[in-house]
Scaffold this motif. Structure first.
Motif, PDB file in Angstrom:
ATOM      1  N   GLU A   3       0.822  -1.154   0.124  1.00 36.42           N
ATOM      2  CA  GLU A   3       0.220   0.005   0.041  1.00 36.42           C
ATOM      3  C   GLU A   3       0.721   1.226   0.071  1.00 36.42           C
ATOM      4  OE1 GLU A   3      -3.282   2.190   2.758  1.00 36.42           O
ATOM      5  OE2 GLU A   3      -3.211   0.153   3.104  1.00 36.42           O
ATOM      6  N   TYR A  37      -6.388 -10.014  -6.913  1.00 37.72           N
ATOM      7  CA  TYR A  37      -7.063  -8.797  -6.503  1.00 37.72           C
ATOM      8  C   TYR A  37      -7.252  -7.728  -7.423  1.00 37.72           C
ATOM      9  CZ  TYR A  37      -6.518 -11.402  -2.276  1.00 37.72           C
ATOM     10  OH  TYR A  37      -6.380 -12.597  -1.244  1.00 37.72           O
ATOM     11  N   TYR A  95      -7.610  -3.537  -8.141  1.00 38.35           N
ATOM     12  CA  TYR A  95      -7.929  -2.234  -7.333  1.00 38.35           C
ATOM     13  C   TYR A  95      -8.048  -1.004  -8.245  1.00 38.35           C
ATOM     14  CZ  TYR A  95      -5.979  -4.869  -3.351  1.00 38.35           C
ATOM     15  OH  TYR A  95      -5.821  -5.806  -2.228  1.00 38.35           O
ATOM     16  N   THR A  96      -8.928  -0.168  -7.860  1.00 36.64           N
ATOM     17  CA  THR A  96      -8.825   1.211  -8.459  1.00 36.64           C
ATOM     18  C   THR A  96      -9.028   2.117  -7.492  1.00 36.64           C
ATOM     19  OG1 THR A  96     -10.155   0.154 -10.355  1.00 36.64           O
ATOM     20  CG2 THR A  96     -10.428   2.462  -9.970  1.00 36.64           C
ATOM     21  N   ASN A 144      -6.792   2.833  -5.016  1.00 41.59           N
ATOM     22  CA  ASN A 144      -6.495   2.273  -3.930  1.00 41.59           C
ATOM     23  C   ASN A 144      -7.707   1.343  -3.124  1.00 41.59           C
ATOM     24  OD1 ASN A 144      -3.751   3.015  -4.297  1.00 41.59           O
ATOM     25  ND2 ASN A 144      -4.159   4.541  -2.745  1.00 41.59           N
ATOM     26  N   LYS A 145      -8.670   1.036  -3.837  1.00 37.95           N
ATOM     27  CA  LYS A 145      -9.808   0.370  -3.086  1.00 37.95           C
ATOM     28  C   LYS A 145     -10.056  -1.083  -4.015  1.00 37.95           C
ATOM     29  CE  LYS A 145     -12.344   4.302  -1.517  1.00 37.95           C
ATOM     30  NZ  LYS A 145     -11.835   4.175  -0.054  1.00 37.95           N
ATOM     31  N   ARG A 146      -9.947  -2.026  -3.417  1.00 39.55           N
ATOM     32  CA  ARG A 146     -10.120  -3.252  -3.957  1.00 39.55           C
ATOM     33  C   ARG A 146     -11.886  -3.456  -4.695  1.00 39.55           C
ATOM     34  NH1 ARG A 146      -9.667  -8.606  -0.402  1.00 39.55           N
ATOM     35  NH2 ARG A 146      -7.640  -7.852  -0.112  1.00 39.55           N
ATOM     36  N   GLU A 178     -12.282  -9.694  -6.342  1.00 38.72           N
ATOM     37  CA  GLU A 178     -11.249 -10.844  -5.596  1.00 38.72           C
ATOM     38  C   GLU A 178     -11.486 -11.923  -6.747  1.00 38.72           C
ATOM     39  OE1 GLU A 178     -10.037 -13.297  -2.030  1.00 38.72           O
ATOM     40  OE2 GLU A 178     -11.283 -11.523  -1.850  1.00 38.72           O
TER      41      GLU A 178
END
Length: 107
Positions: A65, A94, A96-97, A99-101, A104
């Motif tokens: 992160e 996983y 992400y866009t 910084n949010k998943r 999955e």
């Protein structure tokens, strides 16, 4: 489950020039390879392998992160994790866009 390998994939145009290498100790790995995929997808992969004995998935997640903040804001990325237990669900992907998943996939 312990991580055996992890791969971070980002669009190449979002990787800044002169970017420092990731802190492998912080990520829980001993080996790192940066690879550019020069086809129509134009992706860059950061492959982490040879995990440290005491490395955990949580440790990797926290460190990756911080590494992501080196990229352009809002960079979409994919993290593939392979675990050393060799069960049917030992591979996770996983998406992400910002910084949010967002997704999955377990395979």
């Amino acid at each position: 489950m312990n991580l055996a390998q992890a791969v971070l994939t980002v669009p190449s145009h979002m990787v800044p020039g002169g970017m420092p290498h990731p802190n492998l100790k912080q990520l829980g790995f001993k080996a790192f390879e940066r690879c550019s995929i020069v086809d129509k997808t134009k992706l860059t992969q950061f492959k982490f392998s040879v995990p440290a004995l005491n490395a955990t998935e949580d440790q990797f997640d926290e460190a990756i992160e911080q590494f992501i903040w080196l990229f352009a804001k809002g960079t979409p990325y994919v993290i593939d994790k392979e675990f050393n237990d060799n069960t049917p669900d030992s591979h996770h992907r996983y998406y992400y866009t910002n910084n949010k998943r967002v997704c999955e996939v377990i395979s």
